[in-house]
Design a protein around this motif. Structure first.
Motif, PDB file in Angstrom:
ATOM      1  N   GLU A  44      14.096 -15.725   4.955  1.00  9.56           N
ATOM      2  CA  GLU A  44      14.098 -14.275   5.153  1.00  9.56           C
ATOM      3  C   GLU A  44      12.690 -13.702   5.060  1.00  9.56           C
ATOM      4  OE1 GLU A  44      16.389 -12.430   6.259  1.00  9.56           O
ATOM      5  OE2 GLU A  44      18.029 -13.881   6.188  1.00  9.56           O
ATOM      6  N   TYR A  45      11.876 -14.229   4.148  1.00  6.65           N
ATOM      7  CA  TYR A  45      10.506 -13.725   4.025  1.00  6.65           C
ATOM      8  C   TYR A  45       9.703 -14.052   5.281  1.00  6.65           C
ATOM      9  CZ  TYR A  45       5.801 -12.815   2.391  1.00  6.65           C
ATOM     10  OH  TYR A  45       4.519 -12.331   2.269  1.00  6.65           O
ATOM     11  N   LEU A  46       9.835 -15.281   5.766  1.00  7.50           N
ATOM     12  CA  LEU A  46       9.101 -15.659   6.971  1.00  7.50           C
ATOM     13  C   LEU A  46       9.542 -14.815   8.158  1.00  7.50           C
ATOM     14  CD1 LEU A  46       7.116 -17.519   8.461  1.00  7.50           C
ATOM     15  CD2 LEU A  46       9.063 -19.024   8.930  1.00  7.50           C
ATOM     16  N   LYS A  47      10.831 -14.620   8.310  1.00  9.72           N
ATOM     17  CA  LYS A  47      11.355 -13.842   9.422  1.00  9.72           C
ATOM     18  C   LYS A  47      10.790 -12.432   9.411  1.00  9.72           C
ATOM     19  CE  LYS A  47      15.778 -12.332  11.423  1.00  9.72           C
ATOM     20  NZ  LYS A  47      17.261 -12.370  11.256  1.00  9.72           N
ATOM     21  N   GLU A  48      10.781 -11.798   8.243  1.00  8.03           N
ATOM     22  CA  GLU A  48      10.284 -10.430   8.118  1.00  8.03           C
ATOM     23  C   GLU A  48       8.770 -10.383   8.318  1.00  8.03           C
ATOM     24  OE1 GLU A  48       8.711  -6.840   6.659  1.00  8.03           O
ATOM     25  OE2 GLU A  48       8.420  -8.725   5.580  1.00  8.03           O
ATOM     26  N   LEU A  49       8.051 -11.372   7.770  1.00  4.12           N
ATOM     27  CA  LEU A  49       6.591 -11.390   7.879  1.00  4.12           C
ATOM     28  C   LEU A  49       6.160 -11.643   9.319  1.00  4.12           C
ATOM     29  CD1 LEU A  49       3.985 -11.153   6.212  1.00  4.12           C
ATOM     30  CD2 LEU A  49       4.065 -13.634   5.878  1.00  4.12           C
ATOM     31  N   ALA A  50       6.839 -12.540  10.010  1.00  2.00           N
ATOM     32  CA  ALA A  50       6.519 -12.805  11.414  1.00  2.00           C
ATOM     33  C   ALA A  50       6.765 -11.571  12.279  1.00  2.00           C
ATOM     34  CB  ALA A  50       7.339 -13.990  11.925  1.00  2.00           C
ATOM     35  N   HIS A  51       7.835 -10.850  11.981  1.00  2.00           N
ATOM     36  CA  HIS A  51       8.123  -9.620  12.734  1.00  2.00           C
ATOM     37  C   HIS A  51       7.038  -8.568  12.478  1.00  2.00           C
ATOM     38  CE1 HIS A  51      10.581  -6.657  14.834  1.00  2.00           C
ATOM     39  NE2 HIS A  51      10.324  -5.810  13.847  1.00  2.00           N
ATOM     40  N   TYR A  52       6.608  -8.460  11.233  1.00  5.47           N
ATOM     41  CA  TYR A  52       5.529  -7.522  10.896  1.00  5.47           C
ATOM     42  C   TYR A  52       4.248  -7.919  11.626  1.00  5.47           C
ATOM     43  CZ  TYR A  52       1.932  -5.159   8.131  1.00  5.47           C
ATOM     44  OH  TYR A  52       0.847  -4.413   7.742  1.00  5.47           O
ATOM     45  N   TRP A  53       3.957  -9.207  11.654  1.00  5.17           N
ATOM     46  CA  TRP A  53       2.757  -9.694  12.355  1.00  5.17           C
ATOM     47  C   TRP A  53       2.803  -9.292  13.828  1.00  5.17           C
ATOM     48  CZ3 TRP A  53       1.160 -15.614  12.668  1.00  5.17           C
ATOM     49  CH2 TRP A  53      -0.173 -15.703  13.082  1.00  5.17           C
ATOM     50  N   ALA A  54       3.977  -9.401  14.426  1.00  9.18           N
ATOM     51  CA  ALA A  54       4.115  -9.105  15.848  1.00  9.18           C
ATOM     52  C   ALA A  54       4.082  -7.616  16.152  1.00  9.18           C
ATOM     53  CB  ALA A  54       5.424  -9.705  16.371  1.00  9.18           C
ATOM     54  N   THR A  55       4.603  -6.783  15.253  1.00  5.90           N
ATOM     55  CA  THR A  55       4.834  -5.374  15.589  1.00  5.90           C
ATOM     56  C   THR A  55       3.963  -4.376  14.845  1.00  5.90           C
ATOM     57  OG1 THR A  55       6.606  -5.194  13.935  1.00  5.90           O
ATOM     58  CG2 THR A  55       7.239  -5.877  16.173  1.00  5.90           C
ATOM     59  N   SER A  56       3.447  -4.761  13.674  1.00  6.40           N
ATOM     60  CA  SER A  56       2.750  -3.772  12.840  1.00  6.40           C
ATOM     61  C   SER A  56       1.348  -4.179  12.399  1.00  6.40           C
ATOM     62  CB  SER A  56       3.595  -3.463  11.584  1.00  6.40           C
ATOM     63  OG  SER A  56       4.871  -2.990  11.948  1.00  6.40           O
ATOM     64  N   PHE A  57       1.059  -5.445  12.360  1.00  3.32           N
ATOM     65  CA  PHE A  57      -0.262  -5.901  11.927  1.00  3.32           C
ATOM     66  C   PHE A  57      -1.320  -5.471  12.934  1.00  3.32           C
ATOM     67  CE2 PHE A  57      -3.537  -9.318  12.015  1.00  3.32           C
ATOM     68  CZ  PHE A  57      -4.058  -9.130  10.741  1.00  3.32           C
ATOM     69  N   ASP A  58      -2.386  -4.870  12.429  1.00  2.00           N
ATOM     70  CA  ASP A  58      -3.437  -4.332  13.293  1.00  2.00           C
ATOM     71  C   ASP A  58      -4.658  -5.264  13.263  1.00  2.00           C
ATOM     72  OD1 ASP A  58      -5.333  -2.885  14.678  1.00  2.00           O
ATOM     73  OD2 ASP A  58      -4.973  -0.992  13.608  1.00  2.00           O
ATOM     74  N   TRP A  59      -4.694  -6.215  14.203  1.00  3.39           N
ATOM     75  CA  TRP A  59      -5.825  -7.128  14.234  1.00  3.39           C
ATOM     76  C   TRP A  59      -7.132  -6.388  14.479  1.00  3.39           C
ATOM     77  CZ3 TRP A  59      -8.012 -11.397  12.780  1.00  3.39           C
ATOM     78  CH2 TRP A  59      -9.214 -11.766  13.382  1.00  3.39           C
ATOM     79  N   ARG A  60      -7.115  -5.376  15.338  1.00  4.51           N
ATOM     80  CA  ARG A  60      -8.367  -4.682  15.656  1.00  4.51           C
ATOM     81  C   ARG A  60      -8.966  -4.032  14.408  1.00  4.51           C
ATOM     82  NH1 ARG A  60      -9.922  -7.494  19.803  1.00  4.51           N
ATOM     83  NH2 ARG A  60      -8.719  -7.139  21.718  1.00  4.51           N
ATOM     84  N   LYS A  61      -8.118  -3.547  13.535  1.00  4.26           N
ATOM     85  CA  LYS A  61      -8.612  -2.986  12.266  1.00  4.26           C
ATOM     86  C   LYS A  61      -9.259  -4.083  11.428  1.00  4.26           C
ATOM     87  CE  LYS A  61      -7.059  -0.680   8.034  1.00  4.26           C
ATOM     88  NZ  LYS A  61      -5.886  -0.111   7.305  1.00  4.26           N
ATOM     89  N   GLN A  62      -8.608  -5.216  11.343  1.00  2.00           N
ATOM     90  CA  GLN A  62      -9.161  -6.330  10.565  1.00  2.00           C
ATOM     91  C   GLN A  62     -10.416  -6.882  11.222  1.00  2.00           C
ATOM     92  OE1 GLN A  62      -7.844  -6.906   7.578  1.00  2.00           O
ATOM     93  NE2 GLN A  62      -6.386  -5.284   8.087  1.00  2.00           N
ATOM     94  N   GLU A  63     -10.430  -6.942  12.530  1.00  4.10           N
ATOM     95  CA  GLU A  63     -11.599  -7.417  13.267  1.00  4.10           C
ATOM     96  C   GLU A  63     -12.805  -6.525  12.992  1.00  4.10           C
ATOM     97  OE1 GLU A  63     -11.606  -9.141  17.620  1.00  4.10           O
ATOM     98  OE2 GLU A  63     -11.831  -6.945  17.708  1.00  4.10           O
ATOM     99  N   ALA A  64     -12.582  -5.214  13.002  1.00  9.09           N
ATOM    100  CA  ALA A  64     -13.675  -4.277  12.718  1.00  9.09           C
ATOM    101  C   ALA A  64     -14.188  -4.464  11.295  1.00  9.09           C
ATOM    102  CB  ALA A  64     -13.201  -2.840  12.934  1.00  9.09           C
ATOM    103  N   TYR A  65     -13.267  -4.703  10.375  1.00  5.11           N
ATOM    104  CA  TYR A  65     -13.681  -4.945   8.984  1.00  5.11           C
ATOM    105  C   TYR A  65     -14.507  -6.223   8.884  1.00  5.11           C
ATOM    106  CZ  TYR A  65     -13.405  -6.201   4.058  1.00  5.11           C
ATOM    107  OH  TYR A  65     -13.718  -6.592   2.769  1.00  5.11           O
TER     108      TYR A  65
END
Length: 401
Positions: A44-65
């Motif tokens: 369940e944790y992996l399923k939720e985390l993978a979904h967050y990675w796909a839909t909510s994680f902001d790589w561009r924000k992290q890239e800028a950091y």
């Protein structure tokens, strides 16, 4: 050697879109009932985390950091080596090279960079020791290129890092690391003691001393089926024997496959971001000081995903795991724990580290000058306890450089 070239992380949008599509199409295996993390990464944790990675994680924000830190590339020993380099403004700053491990990246030290390079004055107005910080991506990890032929193990990485420090104009320096970074740091000290003047590590590769008869009995204690000799063991040594045996029996499957057939594993991990996430996040869960409260009790979610994303977006997971194969087949780590390191050594001991060698064992192979034991933290100390690790590093190198 040519001059370092400034480097900026700039992942193509097509790669990010491909990542999102793969994550949303993940085919996760159904778990057994009520097993939690005991069979591996919890479903369940992996399923939720993978979904967050796909839909909510902001790589561009992290890239800028990430790009807020000065980064460079330099061709060293055939490796297009990526590294962060923060030169301190302080005149007495000490050159310091930080070496990460697996499954970490250079990002593992992000909470320490500024604190080491530009420390704030203390309450009495004095300035803490400052450092010129160099933090490479290991060859085959993240934004560093990978070796093209077998044999590029810990010794070659240490050779490459020493050459990097020389190319940056640092004729002497100090070094810090954990996990593979500890092995690399220790090798720098053993191979280049005239240049690497002191080291600080937060994982000690040390066992009982072969020249001590009592320690030979301790080694016998670690073999299954043999009776124990508790009269010859201190409490710390007995715990280290038991913990080491437990780790070998229950927690080394990843290193066996990475040390024997990394390419086979790599086909799967390089093709499935959900699989890669499961493979890495299980280590963040098992090796950190989560106190039974889950991965995100020790880490910020976006930190975990930034670390995993670096592996995915650079396609470097397979080349990173090959270091285990090089080490297993060369015996480098065994040699590290068998030869004496004469340069001054500081050790930070965190309670949930995967293996904690007693000081008596460490002193047989290191010139221990500082031994600090902390009440919290685990294998990923730079992420879990950055303030404590930074303070310990500063205290030690202020006295030994």
């Amino acid at each position: 050697m040519s001059a370092p070239i400034p480097f900026t992380i700039d992942i193509p949008e097509a790669a990010l879109q491909d990542l999102r599509e793969r994550l949303l199409k993940s085919r996760l295996p159904e778990p057994l009932e009520d097993v939690g993390w005991s069979y591996g990464t919890e479903y369940e944790y992996l399923k939720e985390l993978a979904h967050y990675w796909a839909t909510s994680f902001d790589w561009r924000k992290q890239e800028a950091y990430l790009n807020s830190f000065p980064q460079f590339k330099l061709l060293v020993n055939g490796i297009d080596l990526h590294f962060v380099h923060l030169r301190s403004a302080e005149p007495n700053a000490i050159p310091l090279i930080l070496s990460h491990g697996w499954p970490g990246t250079f990002f593992e030290f992000h909470k320490m960079f500024e604190a080491l390079a530009a420390p704030k004055p203390t309450v009495d107005g004095s300035k803490p020791q400052a450092f010129h910080v160099v933090a490479p991506s290991l060859p085959g990890y993240g934004f560093s290129s990978a070796p093209r032929r077998p044999g590029f193990g810990v010794g070659k990485i240490a050779e490459t890092f020493d050459a990097l420090m020389s190319a940056l104009g640092y004729q002497t320096y100090v070094a810090q690391g954990g996990d593979w970074g500890s092995a690399i740091t220790s090798t720098l000290a053993r191979k280049y003691p005239e240049r690497c003047r002191a080291i600080h590590i937060n994982l000690v590769f040390a066992g009982p001393c072969w020249s001590n008869p009592l320690h030979l009995l301790q080694m016998a204690n670690m073999l299954p089926g043999l009776r124990r000799f508790p009269v010859f063991l201190s409490r710390d040594e007995m715990k280290a024997v038991d913990d080491g045996a437990h780790f070998q029996e229950h927690e080394t499957g990843y290193s066996k496959i990475q040390g024997t057939k990394p390419q086979t594993l790599g086909y799967a991990l390089n093709d499935s971001p959900a699989g890669l996430l499961a493979w890495i996040v299980e280590k963040f869960h098992t090796w950190a000081d989560t106190r039974g409260e889950g991965v995100e009790s020790a880490f910020v979610r976006d930190e975990v995903l930034t670390n995993v994303a670096i592996y995915w977006l650079t396609g470097s997971i397979t080349s990173s795991t090959r270091l285990y194969h090089e080490a297993m087949h060369s015996g480098e780590v065994r040699r590290i724990s068998a030869s004496y390191c004469k340069v001054p050594t500081g050790v930070a001991v965190f309670p949930k580290e995967i293996f904690r060698a007693p000081r008596s064992w460490a002193s047989a192979v290191y010139n221990i000058q500082q031994w600090s034991v902390f009440p919290r933290g685990g294998h990923f100390a730079a992420l879990e306890a950055p303030a404590e690790l930074t303070a310990d590093v500063r205290k030690f190198f202020a006295a030994h450089h």
